[in-house]
Design a protein around this motif. Sequence first.
Motif, mmCIF file in Angstrom:
data_model
loop_
_atom_site.group_PDB
_atom_site.id
_atom_site.type_symbol
_atom_site.label_atom_id
_atom_site.label_comp_id
_atom_site.label_asym_id
_atom_site.label_seq_id
_atom_site.Cartn_x
_atom_site.Cartn_y
_atom_site.Cartn_z
ATOM 1 N N MET A 1 0.846 -1.192 0.000
ATOM 2 C CA MET A 1 0.000 0.000 0.000
ATOM 3 C C MET A 1 0.885 1.247 0.000
ATOM 4 S SD MET A 1 -3.269 -0.780 0.025
ATOM 5 C CE MET A 1 -4.138 0.567 0.803
ATOM 6 N N PRO B 1 2.227 4.881 1.293
ATOM 7 C CA PRO B 1 2.346 5.375 2.675
ATOM 8 C C PRO B 1 1.114 6.148 3.097
ATOM 9 C CG PRO B 1 4.300 5.910 1.364
ATOM 10 C CD PRO B 1 3.270 5.404 0.407
ATOM 11 N N GLU B 2 0.826 6.088 4.372
ATOM 12 C CA GLU B 2 -0.284 6.879 4.900
ATOM 13 C C GLU B 2 0.037 8.370 4.757
ATOM 14 O OE1 GLU B 2 -3.250 6.019 6.048
ATOM 15 O OE2 GLU B 2 -2.844 3.912 5.593
ATOM 16 N N ARG B 3 -1.006 9.145 4.634
ATOM 17 C CA ARG B 3 -0.824 10.586 4.490
ATOM 18 C C ARG B 3 -0.265 11.172 5.778
ATOM 19 N NH1 ARG B 3 -4.295 14.776 5.583
ATOM 20 N NH2 ARG B 3 -5.982 13.315 6.023
ATOM 21 N N ALA B 4 0.780 11.978 5.614
ATOM 22 C CA ALA B 4 1.383 12.625 6.780
ATOM 23 C C ALA B 4 0.415 13.645 7.366
ATOM 24 C CB ALA B 4 2.678 13.316 6.376
ATOM 25 N N GLU B 5 0.553 13.877 8.683
ATOM 26 C CA GLU B 5 -0.364 14.810 9.346
ATOM 27 C C GLU B 5 -0.265 16.198 8.739
ATOM 28 O OE1 GLU B 5 -1.288 16.497 13.833
ATOM 29 O OE2 GLU B 5 -0.154 14.646 13.577
ATOM 30 N N ARG C 1 -9.219 8.840 3.250
ATOM 31 C CA ARG C 1 -8.645 7.873 2.293
ATOM 32 C C ARG C 1 -9.614 6.720 2.057
ATOM 33 N NH1 ARG C 1 -2.378 6.561 1.942
ATOM 34 N NH2 ARG C 1 -2.631 8.637 1.044
ATOM 35 N N VAL D 1 -10.061 2.858 -0.416
ATOM 36 C CA VAL D 1 -9.447 1.819 -1.246
ATOM 37 C C VAL D 1 -10.549 1.081 -1.984
ATOM 38 C CG1 VAL D 1 -8.004 -0.263 -1.278
ATOM 39 C CG2 VAL D 1 -7.544 1.547 0.394
ATOM 40 N N VAL E 1 -6.252 3.604 -4.671
ATOM 41 C CA VAL E 1 -6.198 4.277 -3.376
ATOM 42 C C VAL E 1 -6.401 5.765 -3.639
ATOM 43 C CG1 VAL E 1 -4.851 4.724 -1.299
ATOM 44 C CG2 VAL E 1 -4.597 2.538 -2.497
ATOM 45 N N ASP F 1 -7.435 9.819 -1.975
ATOM 46 C CA ASP F 1 -7.721 10.771 -0.901
ATOM 47 C C ASP F 1 -8.833 11.684 -1.395
ATOM 48 O OD1 ASP F 1 -5.855 9.788 0.866
ATOM 49 O OD2 ASP F 1 -4.311 11.257 0.363
ATOM 50 N N VAL G 1 -4.143 8.382 -5.261
ATOM 51 C CA VAL G 1 -2.830 8.210 -4.649
ATOM 52 C C VAL G 1 -2.058 7.068 -5.312
ATOM 53 C CG1 VAL G 1 -1.628 7.694 -2.471
ATOM 54 C CG2 VAL G 1 -3.710 9.100 -2.471
#
Length: 804
Positions: free
Chosen positions: A455, A457-461, A483, A485, A670, A672, A683
């Motif tokens: 997957m 990377p998760e979205r940074a804060e 996010r 999927v 994926v 956002d 993404v």
Amino acid sequence: MTATTARTLTGLSSTTADGVGASPRRPDGTLKATGEFAYSSDLWMEDMLWGATLRSPHPHARILGIDITGALKVPGVEAVLTHEDVPGAKRYGLEYRDQPVLAFGKVRYKGEPVAVVAADHPETARRAMERIRVDYEVLEPVGDARRAAHDPECPLVHEEGDLPVREDYRQSGNRVRHQPIRTGGFADAAGDADRERRVLEELREQADAVVATEYEVGMQDQAFLGPESGMAVPAEDGGVDLYVATQWLHVDQRQIAPALGLPQDKVRLTLAGVGGAFGAREDLSMQIHACMLALHTGKPVKFVYNREESFHGHVHRHPALMRFEHGARADGTLLYATLEIIVDGGAYASATPAVVGVASSLGIGPYEVPNVLVDAYGVYTTNPPCGAMRGFGAVQACFGYESQMDRLAGELGLDPVELRIRNAMAQGSRIITGQEVEAPLPMAEMLRRARALPMPPERAERADPRTLPGGVSGTTRGEGVVRGVGYGVGLKNLCFSEGFDDYSTARVRLESVGGEPVALVHTAAAEVGQGLVTVKGQIVRTELGVETVVVHPADTRVGSAGSSSASRQSYMTGGAVREACAAVRAAVFALARGRGAVPEGTDDADLSLAGGNLVSASGGVLVSLADLLADGTVVEETREFHHRPTEMLDPTRGQGASHVQFGMCVHRAVVDVDTELGLVRVVALDAVQDVGRVLHPQQLAGQIQGGSTQGLGLALMEEIQVRDGEIVNPSFTDYLIPTILDTPPMRIDVLERPDPHAPYGLRGAGEPPTLSSTPAVVAAVREATGRALVRVPVRPEDILGIER
């Protein structure tokens, strides 16, 4: 973009570095990257004239009169032609001859050609065009495809008696084709509406979950960057030479010659540089008009459409209205499925009958469903004509059936991927037409592989705003961004279907030039950007063991190679080139035997061509090809390659082995989503595809990435907007296509499960990614938003829940 593959090229070892399985550089690649490539719009001849087209301002109107006297008075004008000047057949068409060369009687869509002008300057031609006076009686437009399909009171786009009757297509009224399919309990009730209704009610009672939804697919444009263009040159023999960007030289020739009143051998076509196609160049645009003007004036005539005219001058993807119903048991096993799909073909038939055949036969997708009822319709309206576009009927259906799989999984509380796996087709399965899938179809494995891909990377804060929905405009700072999927699977037929005698012709010549063996390959196959020129060279190098291969320009001086569509050219023209090479190789063996270069008792199975030599497995190099051909001997062979026969779907139950081959792609998207602004950023859009065998890894990756991007465009942004028969966004300012900023990283996992019926075991790869990418992206947006999203492209107001 990254790519991971599961490639194993067993049995495809090449005797040259640039043979099958390698990634040699494309001969046109550098020229296109540097802007030096010559496209059809770059054609030029001394003393040539410029053509222009007068088009209808109305979607539906009777023509009461045409006055060209004002146009003829413009200095520099050499010809103004109307339907009265067409020297031969007044109508042409891919399947029906229903389209006028120049409109007569009435016009059926806004932008239909009414007259053509030739002048010494393009601006002069345009000024003259504006002085043509046409008297119209405006008629009621026929814009509603559902009404055109079902309302007997709907005005006719084509009057009764104007069109040929095709009983096998069940044509009537505004219907171009109606194709039903009935299986299981519906088969015995086929044609009896009351009995079919009772069967459906019984199946509903047996089901633990039923989902029924209406879906809509908008009109998508092929959006090629090179507009319609070409040049016609009158010949001394009374014929004409046409240099044009097209997808199918011989079908153009077949339509042009009757309109000119000439035999086909007097109409010679040569492929000019093509700036993209994706199906839109299967139909004629300026071809007949340029030839008419050239023959009339005795001078070369060049046409180049501007961008707005291009939107009116070619067919588009059929918009579709669909209603699906699925019933399943509690464990997810599909019990039944029904589908009504109406595709809007616009004013003329083009490829609509074949699109209906594909949409119906693949309408339920790659799933085992015991009871199926399908009604597919293609209709005439006074909207812009629609025809071939990548995916060809299967794209529309795929959005519907994959959306249904997600809805059904939600109703049953099952994982969407697991639901698909439980109902997945495999080798030995039968599609809803009764046709067996004879080649590998590893759908369950592909779904598991797609789910297992890493997957993003998760979205940074505190993410860079440029990586959020809205992109470089900095629309959001991340508030309300969620996010999602989603997955999509698509099943596509490859090559032409339903009894079409599809074949390709190749001529291969081997000779010695400057002490080196040189092969020349000549086909009429159109290179439209897919890399076919490169693949033909790879096959010749592999089969004949020579390094230098010259690819002759595509023209009609060799037999037909069919269309560069349907993911068929590597299969069909590749097969023809391979067979012609085999014939050349056999002739070389015979020549060498006749000259004593092959030891007595050596079997042909012991011989091969490699490294520019005739080689024996037991005796090594026997003779170089350069020496064998040094006396000027030329070995040349021409071969046709035909795929296995197919058959028309029967008109009552839709049964029949109508397809040659099947391709499949699985996507995981994926996204956002800014749920407050209705904006989406894709993404990742990862793909798993079985291609049978890889011929050119780099080009394969480009095909999968390109098809995925077109599917992304359909999901989120691409739509020709038609109001009262008028295209209101005929420009790349208002018709939006994905740019590099909209295109995400794509992991590509390639499987190779050879098709035993295909050359090298290959499976056409260009179209399947366009199917599954659209529903995957929309599924991801659904997961992020909780919205139903039953129409593509998805608009911001759909995400926000604002009624249109």
